[in-house]
Motif scaffolding. Structure first.
Motif, PDB file in Angstrom:
ATOM      1  N   ASP A  59      52.003  26.244  42.076  1.00  0.00           N
ATOM      2  CA  ASP A  59      50.148  25.937  42.103  1.00  0.00           C
ATOM      3  C   ASP A  59      50.063  27.262  42.885  1.00  0.00           C
ATOM      4  OD1 ASP A  59      47.480  25.518  42.654  1.00  0.00           O
ATOM      5  OD2 ASP A  59      48.119  23.367  42.241  1.00  0.00           O
ATOM      6  N   VAL A  60      49.204  28.296  42.179  1.00  0.00           N
ATOM      7  CA  VAL A  60      48.338  29.648  42.909  1.00  0.00           C
ATOM      8  C   VAL A  60      47.677  29.030  43.899  1.00  0.00           C
ATOM      9  CG1 VAL A  60      47.883  30.411  40.281  1.00  0.00           C
ATOM     10  CG2 VAL A  60      46.260  29.561  41.161  1.00  0.00           C
ATOM     11  N   ARG A  61      47.848  28.108  44.227  1.00  0.00           N
ATOM     12  CA  ARG A  61      46.933  27.711  45.807  1.00  0.00           C
ATOM     13  C   ARG A  61      47.383  27.575  46.687  1.00  0.00           C
ATOM     14  NH1 ARG A  61      43.299  22.103  43.683  1.00  0.00           N
ATOM     15  NH2 ARG A  61      45.868  21.956  42.855  1.00  0.00           N
ATOM     16  N   VAL A 109      41.160  27.786  43.460  1.00  0.00           N
ATOM     17  CA  VAL A 109      42.408  28.154  42.055  1.00  0.00           C
ATOM     18  C   VAL A 109      41.796  29.864  41.672  1.00  0.00           C
ATOM     19  CG1 VAL A 109      42.818  28.108  39.861  1.00  0.00           C
ATOM     20  CG2 VAL A 109      42.728  26.051  41.322  1.00  0.00           C
ATOM     21  N   ASN A 110      40.345  29.638  41.393  1.00  0.00           N
ATOM     22  CA  ASN A 110      40.038  30.994  40.238  1.00  0.00           C
ATOM     23  C   ASN A 110      39.427  31.854  41.561  1.00  0.00           C
ATOM     24  OD1 ASN A 110      39.758  28.916  38.488  1.00  0.00           O
ATOM     25  ND2 ASN A 110      37.439  29.324  38.284  1.00  0.00           N
ATOM     26  N   TYR A 111      39.034  31.944  42.380  1.00  0.00           N
ATOM     27  CA  TYR A 111      39.196  33.433  43.571  1.00  0.00           C
ATOM     28  C   TYR A 111      40.319  33.379  45.031  1.00  0.00           C
ATOM     29  CZ  TYR A 111      37.644  36.210  47.570  1.00  0.00           C
ATOM     30  OH  TYR A 111      37.833  37.457  48.349  1.00  0.00           O
ATOM     31  N   PHE A 112      40.563  32.508  44.957  1.00  0.00           N
ATOM     32  CA  PHE A 112      41.754  32.684  46.538  1.00  0.00           C
ATOM     33  C   PHE A 112      43.786  32.793  45.592  1.00  0.00           C
ATOM     34  CE2 PHE A 112      38.793  30.853  49.710  1.00  0.00           C
ATOM     35  CZ  PHE A 112      38.299  31.993  49.925  1.00  0.00           C
ATOM     36  N   ALA A 137      38.012  37.652  35.298  1.00  0.00           N
ATOM     37  CA  ALA A 137      37.326  37.062  35.275  1.00  0.00           C
ATOM     38  C   ALA A 137      36.438  36.667  34.426  1.00  0.00           C
ATOM     39  CB  ALA A 137      36.617  37.849  35.851  1.00  0.00           C
ATOM     40  N   SER A 138      35.434  35.972  34.312  1.00  0.00           N
ATOM     41  CA  SER A 138      34.363  36.222  33.192  1.00  0.00           C
ATOM     42  C   SER A 138      33.279  36.570  33.158  1.00  0.00           C
ATOM     43  CB  SER A 138      34.506  34.477  33.178  1.00  0.00           C
ATOM     44  OG  SER A 138      33.568  33.490  32.383  1.00  0.00           O
ATOM     45  N   VAL A 139      32.346  36.548  31.268  1.00  0.00           N
ATOM     46  CA  VAL A 139      31.182  36.579  31.253  1.00  0.00           C
ATOM     47  C   VAL A 139      30.177  35.600  32.567  1.00  0.00           C
ATOM     48  CG1 VAL A 139      29.157  36.955  30.203  1.00  0.00           C
ATOM     49  CG2 VAL A 139      31.241  38.445  29.568  1.00  0.00           C
ATOM     50  N   ALA A 140      30.814  34.579  32.502  1.00  0.00           N
ATOM     51  CA  ALA A 140      30.058  33.758  33.418  1.00  0.00           C
ATOM     52  C   ALA A 140      29.688  33.983  34.688  1.00  0.00           C
ATOM     53  CB  ALA A 140      30.534  31.995  33.259  1.00  0.00           C
ATOM     54  N   GLY A 141      30.632  34.659  35.141  1.00  0.00           N
ATOM     55  CA  GLY A 141      30.494  35.345  36.502  1.00  0.00           C
ATOM     56  C   GLY A 141      29.042  35.969  37.003  1.00  0.00           C
ATOM     57  N   ALA A 158      35.314  37.068  41.981  1.00  0.00           N
ATOM     58  CA  ALA A 158      36.224  37.230  41.239  1.00  0.00           C
ATOM     59  C   ALA A 158      35.654  39.248  40.656  1.00  0.00           C
ATOM     60  CB  ALA A 158      36.843  36.403  39.790  1.00  0.00           C
ATOM     61  N   LEU A 159      35.000  38.960  40.303  1.00  0.00           N
ATOM     62  CA  LEU A 159      34.217  40.091  39.944  1.00  0.00           C
ATOM     63  C   LEU A 159      34.148  41.263  40.706  1.00  0.00           C
ATOM     64  CD1 LEU A 159      31.613  38.770  37.184  1.00  0.00           C
ATOM     65  CD2 LEU A 159      33.676  40.519  36.714  1.00  0.00           C
ATOM     66  N   LYS A 160      33.630  40.813  41.745  1.00  0.00           N
ATOM     67  CA  LYS A 160      32.939  41.807  42.812  1.00  0.00           C
ATOM     68  C   LYS A 160      34.252  41.901  44.146  1.00  0.00           C
ATOM     69  CE  LYS A 160      28.640  41.706  42.455  1.00  0.00           C
ATOM     70  NZ  LYS A 160      28.437  43.019  41.157  1.00  0.00           N
ATOM     71  N   TYR A 161      35.214  41.020  43.867  1.00  0.00           N
ATOM     72  CA  TYR A 161      37.081  41.074  44.775  1.00  0.00           C
ATOM     73  C   TYR A 161      37.690  42.795  43.483  1.00  0.00           C
ATOM     74  CZ  TYR A 161      42.052  40.839  45.253  1.00  0.00           C
ATOM     75  OH  TYR A 161      42.941  40.530  45.541  1.00  0.00           O
TER      76      TYR A 161
END
Length: 265
Positions: A59-61, A109-112, A137-141, A158-161
């Motif tokens: 698990d990526v967490r 999950v998605n960022y960390f 990432a995603s266009v949703a961001g 995620a985009l800014k990171y």
């Protein structure tokens, strides 16, 4: 593609991750695949008996588990050429309805999880002055979508990171590629109760993404029509955005909905 290319992918048991694994397997890459569902990874490996595929149920967490998978891959194959932080989940949420745990899970999950994926590889890539780190990432961001506050926030982070990381790694010869999908046909999207313009098949998306990674493209949006949509969303005045989106269909709240997928991508 050179058969010695080494690619490490998280969230590889379904959706975008599975499609990317298949694309790179067909191109002859050496693969390291991470996902919670080890049985699905094993099924995938059986489809490509002539491809070198190492699977790591994790698990990526769990940063320690990710670091262990990275160490095993490096010991067996050497440092990967491409690391793709793809694992992700989506949950419908509403603030004030007791969804704090869902918000936290999506961000973890998605960022960390993305940061934890890159962590075991970044120093070695800097020292070697080569390698490519890829974040899905995603266009949703681009703008906050109603009912998807957790997902939009995680993808904006995620985009800014990834942008920060790209500039940090540039002097060290390490490329950072941001991939921002629009609507892709995957288990994550199949139950969305609203129109999904320009819906793209996952295999086609994976082929275009692999090409963009090979070119070390800084930022890519697929399908191409969503690049225009993302630009329009970015510049749309807030008052127009608010009036347009306030009554838009939205993802059902995860705690209430049945058959809503939160499968990792």
């Amino acid at each position: 593609m050179n058969s010695s290319l080494k690619v490490f992918i998280t969230g590889a048991s379904s959706g975008i991750g599975l499609a990317l694994a298949g694309e790179y397997a067909r191109r002859g890459a050496i693969l390291g695949l991470v996902a919670r569902r080890g049985d699905k990874l094993a099924e995938f490996a059986q489809r490509f008996p002539k491809t070198s595929i190492s699977i790591y149920p994790a698990d990526v967490r769990d940063a320690d588990a990710l670091a262990d998978a990275a160490s095993q891959f490096i010991a067996q194959h050497g440092m990967p050429d491409v690391v793709i932080a793809n694992a992700g989940i989506s949950k419908g949420v509403i603030t004030g309805h007791g969804d704090l745990d869902a918000f936290r899970e999506v961000m973890e999950v998605n960022y960390f999880g993305m940061v934890a994926t890159f962590e075991p590889f970044a120093a070695q890539m800097r020292a070697a002055r080569r390698g490519t780190l890829v974040g899905v990432a995603s266009v949703a961001g681009v703008r906050g979508l109603p009912g998807s506050g957790a997902y939009s926030a995680s993808k904006a982070a995620a985009l800014k990171y990834l942008e920060s990381l790209r500039v940090e790694m540039r002097p060290h010869g390490v490329a950072v590629v941001t991939i921002a999908p629009g609507y892709i046909r995957t288990p994550m999207t199949e139950h969305n109760p609203y129109p999904m313009p320009f819906l793209m098949d996952a295999d086609r998306f994976a082929a275009k993404t692999a090409d963009a990674i090979a070119r070390k493209t800084r930022f890519a949006i697929f399908p191409w029509q969503m690049r225009i949509a993302a630009l329009l969303l970015h510049i749309l005045p807030r008052w127009i955005y608010d009036r347009t989106l306030e009554k838009a269909p939205r993802k059902p709240r995860a705690a209430d909905a049945k058959n809503v997928s939160d499968a990792p991508e």
